[in-house]
Every structure is written in structure tokens, then in C-alpha cells.
Enzyme design. Structure first.
Site, PDB file in Angstrom:
ATOM      1  N   ASP A   1       0.869  -1.174   0.000  1.00 22.70           N
ATOM      2  CA  ASP A   1       0.000   0.000   0.000  1.00 22.70           C
ATOM      3  C   ASP A   1       0.914   1.233   0.000  1.00 22.70           C
ATOM      4  O   ASP A   1       2.144   1.115  -0.163  1.00 22.70           O
ATOM      5  CB  ASP A   1      -1.000  -0.038   1.174  1.00 22.70           C
ATOM      6  CG  ASP A   1      -0.343   0.190   2.530  1.00 22.70           C
ATOM      7  OD1 ASP A   1       0.912   0.283   2.605  1.00 22.70           O
ATOM      8  OD2 ASP A   1      -1.083   0.274   3.528  1.00 22.70           O
TER       9      ASP A   1
ATOM     10  N   CYS B   1       3.027  -3.275   3.984  1.00 25.38           N
ATOM     11  CA  CYS B   1       2.184  -2.134   4.357  1.00 25.38           C
ATOM     12  C   CYS B   1       2.937  -1.384   5.460  1.00 25.38           C
ATOM     13  O   CYS B   1       4.143  -1.567   5.596  1.00 25.38           O
ATOM     14  CB  CYS B   1       0.772  -2.576   4.759  1.00 25.38           C
ATOM     15  SG  CYS B   1       0.661  -3.668   6.188  1.00 25.38           S
TER      16      CYS B   1
ATOM     17  N   HIS C   1      10.359 -24.313   8.829  1.00 25.60           N
ATOM     18  CA  HIS C   1       9.329 -25.024   9.605  1.00 25.60           C
ATOM     19  C   HIS C   1       7.907 -24.792   9.122  1.00 25.60           C
ATOM     20  O   HIS C   1       7.056 -25.653   9.319  1.00 25.60           O
ATOM     21  CB  HIS C   1       9.417 -24.617  11.085  1.00 25.60           C
ATOM     22  CG  HIS C   1      10.591 -25.221  11.794  1.00 25.60           C
ATOM     23  ND1 HIS C   1      10.723 -25.234  13.164  1.00 25.60           N
ATOM     24  CD2 HIS C   1      11.701 -25.849  11.317  1.00 25.60           C
ATOM     25  CE1 HIS C   1      11.859 -25.833  13.499  1.00 25.60           C
ATOM     26  NE2 HIS C   1      12.477 -26.203  12.391  1.00 25.60           N
TER      27      HIS C   1
ATOM     28  N   HIS D   1       7.475 -31.258   9.936  1.00 25.49           N
ATOM     29  CA  HIS D   1       6.901 -29.933   9.668  1.00 25.49           C
ATOM     30  C   HIS D   1       5.850 -29.988   8.557  1.00 25.49           C
ATOM     31  O   HIS D   1       4.906 -29.207   8.557  1.00 25.49           O
ATOM     32  CB  HIS D   1       8.008 -28.930   9.337  1.00 25.49           C
ATOM     33  CG  HIS D   1       9.033 -28.842  10.425  1.00 25.49           C
ATOM     34  ND1 HIS D   1       8.724 -28.377  11.683  1.00 25.49           N
ATOM     35  CD2 HIS D   1      10.331 -29.227  10.462  1.00 25.49           C
ATOM     36  CE1 HIS D   1       9.803 -28.446  12.449  1.00 25.49           C
ATOM     37  NE2 HIS D   1      10.787 -28.957  11.733  1.00 25.49           N
TER      38      HIS D   1
HETATM   39  C1  RB5 Z   1      -1.960   2.678   6.478  1.00 30.79           C
HETATM   40  O1  RB5 Z   1      -2.027   3.889   7.166  1.00 30.79           O
HETATM   41  C2  RB5 Z   1      -1.731   1.524   7.463  1.00 30.79           C
HETATM   42  O2  RB5 Z   1      -2.859   1.343   8.239  1.00 30.79           O
HETATM   43  C3  RB5 Z   1      -1.386   0.260   6.697  1.00 30.79           C
HETATM   44  O3  RB5 Z   1      -0.270   0.487   5.928  1.00 30.79           O
HETATM   45  C4  RB5 Z   1      -1.045  -0.962   7.542  1.00 30.79           C
HETATM   46  O4  RB5 Z   1      -0.043  -0.689   8.451  1.00 30.79           O
HETATM   47  C5  RB5 Z   1      -2.178  -1.692   8.088  1.00 30.79           C
HETATM   48  O5  RB5 Z   1      -2.044  -2.696   8.786  1.00 30.79           O
END
Ligand code: RB5
Length: 147
Positions: A8, A65, A98, A133
């Protein structure tokens, strides 16, 4: 080895750096976005990498993210995906040995690029150990059929 990659906005900068690192290492990449730091919703991108791995278009996936938490939650909704949130090489190594993890998740607001490259490298180069595993991984997959 083919790698599916997505982030993201909060992971965008690190994704670009990881992408350049992997290109230099000779990996074939599928970049599913996002393509700028403009705010986007991470589930829309996590799903693309999960599907690419499940369809075997890619051998492994990398999701980024801000914290790695949201992307982990999204990816692990898909039966057959084993997404591992790792911010140091030991966890990355164990997630392969694992857990046969097929997606690595990173938090772009947590980890620096040099450490991230090392984590990525370990994740991609470590094989699954199999044996006992494999039985445990099968038990995870059986749970998703039960639920
Ligand atoms: C975005 O602000 C943030 O919420 C996203 O990148 C992430 O960390 C969500 O888990």
C-alpha cells in the site's frame, strides 16, 4: 524464481527498494502496485499477491504495508497461503524451514531497507525442511477446510 510483490502507500517506498534489490539479484518480478505514495487500501493489493501465489503464477510473494499487520491478515484469509511477518532474518529463516511460508510480509514503517534486503534474501533462499513440519503444515490446511 518468480516473485509477486505489492504494497500500500505506507509500504510503497520500501517496495520500490526491494524491487530494485530483487531485480539486481536476477529474480523475475510481478509488481501488483501500488505505484505511488497516494493513499490506497491494503486489502486490494494483498489479494493480488495471494492469488498470484495460489495460481502458481508466482513461486513466492512479498507484501508490504505500514506495519505488515494488515497485509498479513489479508493474505492469511486465503487457504493455502502461509504469510509470515518477519523483521529479522531468524524468523524469516524459520518461516521457511518449519512453516513453508509462501508470502513474506514486511512493515515499511518498521524496518530499514538494508535489514529488509537481508530478510528477503534469507526468505527466498531457505528451503522447507519437510518431515514432521510437513505434517503440521497439512494440519493448518485441514483447519481451513473445517472452518
Ligand atoms: C496505512 O495507514 C496503514 O494502516 C497500513 O499500511 C497498515 O499498516 C495496516 O495494517
Amino acid at each position: 524464481m518468480k516473485i509477486a510483490l505489492a504494497s500500500d502507500h505506507a509500504g510503497f517506498e520500501l517496495k520500490e527498494k526491494v524491487k530494485a534489490f530483487l531485480e539486481k539479484e536476477g529474480y523475475k518480478l510481478f509488481d501488483f502496485g501500488c505505484f505511488s505514495s497516494d493513499s490506497v487500501d491494503y486489502p486490494l493489493y494483498g489479494v493480488k499477491v495471494a492469488r498470484a501465489v495460489l495460481s502458481q503464477e508466482a513461486d513466492r510473494g512479498i507484501l508490504i504495508c505500514g506495519t505488515g499487520l494488515g497485509m498479513s491478515m489479508v493474505a492469511n484469509r486465503f487457504p493455502g497461503i502461509r504469510a509470515a511477518l518477519c523483521h529479522e532474518p531468524f524468523s524469516a529463516r524459520m518461516s521457511r524451514l518449519h512453516n513453508d511460508a509462501n508470502i513474506l510480509v514486511l512493515g515499511g514503517r518498521i524496518i530499514g531497507d538494508v535489514l529488509a534486503f537481508e530478510v528477503v534474501k534469507v526468505f527466498l533462499e531457505t528451503p522447507f525442511e519437510g518431515g514432521r513440519h510437513a505434517r503440521r503444515v497439512e494440519q493448518i490446511d485441514a483447519l481451513t477446510k473445517e472452518a
